[in-house]
Design a protein around this motif. Structure first.
Motif, PDB file in Angstrom:
ATOM      1  N   ASN A  37       0.825  -1.218   0.000  1.00 26.54           N
ATOM      2  CA  ASN A  37       0.000   0.000   0.000  1.00 26.54           C
ATOM      3  C   ASN A  37       0.852   1.259   0.000  1.00 26.54           C
ATOM      4  OD1 ASN A  37      -2.463  -1.303  -0.106  1.00 26.54           O
ATOM      5  ND2 ASN A  37      -2.690  -1.375   2.112  1.00 26.54           N
ATOM      6  N   ARG A  41       0.302   4.076  -2.792  1.00 33.77           N
ATOM      7  CA  ARG A  41      -0.505   5.136  -2.163  1.00 33.77           C
ATOM      8  C   ARG A  41      -0.949   6.222  -3.152  1.00 33.77           C
ATOM      9  NH1 ARG A  41       2.130   5.822   2.388  1.00 33.77           N
ATOM     10  NH2 ARG A  41       0.630   4.505   3.438  1.00 33.77           N
ATOM     11  N   GLU A  42      -0.049   6.726  -3.981  1.00 32.75           N
ATOM     12  CA  GLU A  42      -0.408   7.810  -4.908  1.00 32.75           C
ATOM     13  C   GLU A  42      -1.478   7.376  -5.898  1.00 32.75           C
ATOM     14  OE1 GLU A  42       2.629   8.099  -8.525  1.00 32.75           O
ATOM     15  OE2 GLU A  42       3.633   8.112  -6.577  1.00 32.75           O
ATOM     16  N   HIS A  43      -1.503   6.090  -6.268  1.00 33.97           N
ATOM     17  CA  HIS A  43      -2.517   5.608  -7.197  1.00 33.97           C
ATOM     18  C   HIS A  43      -3.891   5.547  -6.542  1.00 33.97           C
ATOM     19  CE1 HIS A  43       0.426   4.828 -10.267  1.00 33.97           C
ATOM     20  NE2 HIS A  43       1.172   4.232  -9.360  1.00 33.97           N
ATOM     21  N   GLU A  45      -4.774   7.606  -4.119  1.00 33.08           N
ATOM     22  CA  GLU A  45      -5.149   8.998  -3.876  1.00 33.08           C
ATOM     23  C   GLU A  45      -5.703   9.675  -5.119  1.00 33.08           C
ATOM     24  OE1 GLU A  45      -1.588  10.651  -2.218  1.00 33.08           O
ATOM     25  OE2 GLU A  45      -1.920   9.723  -0.269  1.00 33.08           O
ATOM     26  N   THR A  46      -5.277   9.263  -6.294  1.00 33.96           N
ATOM     27  CA  THR A  46      -5.757   9.878  -7.529  1.00 33.96           C
ATOM     28  C   THR A  46      -6.980   9.158  -8.095  1.00 33.96           C
ATOM     29  OG1 THR A  46      -4.352   8.513  -8.933  1.00 33.96           O
ATOM     30  CG2 THR A  46      -3.423  10.614  -8.168  1.00 33.96           C
ATOM     31  N   GLU A  47      -7.436   8.139  -7.401  1.00 35.56           N
ATOM     32  CA  GLU A  47      -8.595   7.334  -7.789  1.00 35.56           C
ATOM     33  C   GLU A  47      -8.368   6.517  -9.058  1.00 35.56           C
ATOM     34  OE1 GLU A  47     -12.483   9.080  -7.470  1.00 35.56           O
ATOM     35  OE2 GLU A  47     -11.751  10.559  -6.048  1.00 35.56           O
TER      36      GLU A  47
END
Length: 68
Positions: A37, A41-43, A45-47
């Motif tokens: 995770n 994480r950034e993926h 957060e950007t949906e």
């Protein structure tokens, strides 16, 4: 993260992954998923990535689980 094998199947937003890494040795199931995770994480957060079901295994566990 160092991985020996990663396989992913999904529909573009929902995914199932098998991740094989020596990094997982000695870690609990939750700790293994936390490691993955952190990388993804950034993926989340950007949906771009909505849901991920994962099976995190050491190379030795993979050899036993998927022999044959």
């Amino acid at each position: 993260m160092e991985c020996e094998r990663v396989s992913v199947a999904g529909d573009g937003r929902h995914f199932e992954a098998v991740i094989v890494s020596p990094v997982f040795a000695g870690l609990s199931r939750v700790q293994r998923q936390q490691r993955v995770n952190a990388v993804l994480r950034e993926h989340f957060e950007t949906e771009a990535l909505h849901a991920l079901s994962m099976r995190c295994l050491t190379p030795e566990e993979f050899a036993v689980a998927f022999r044959g």
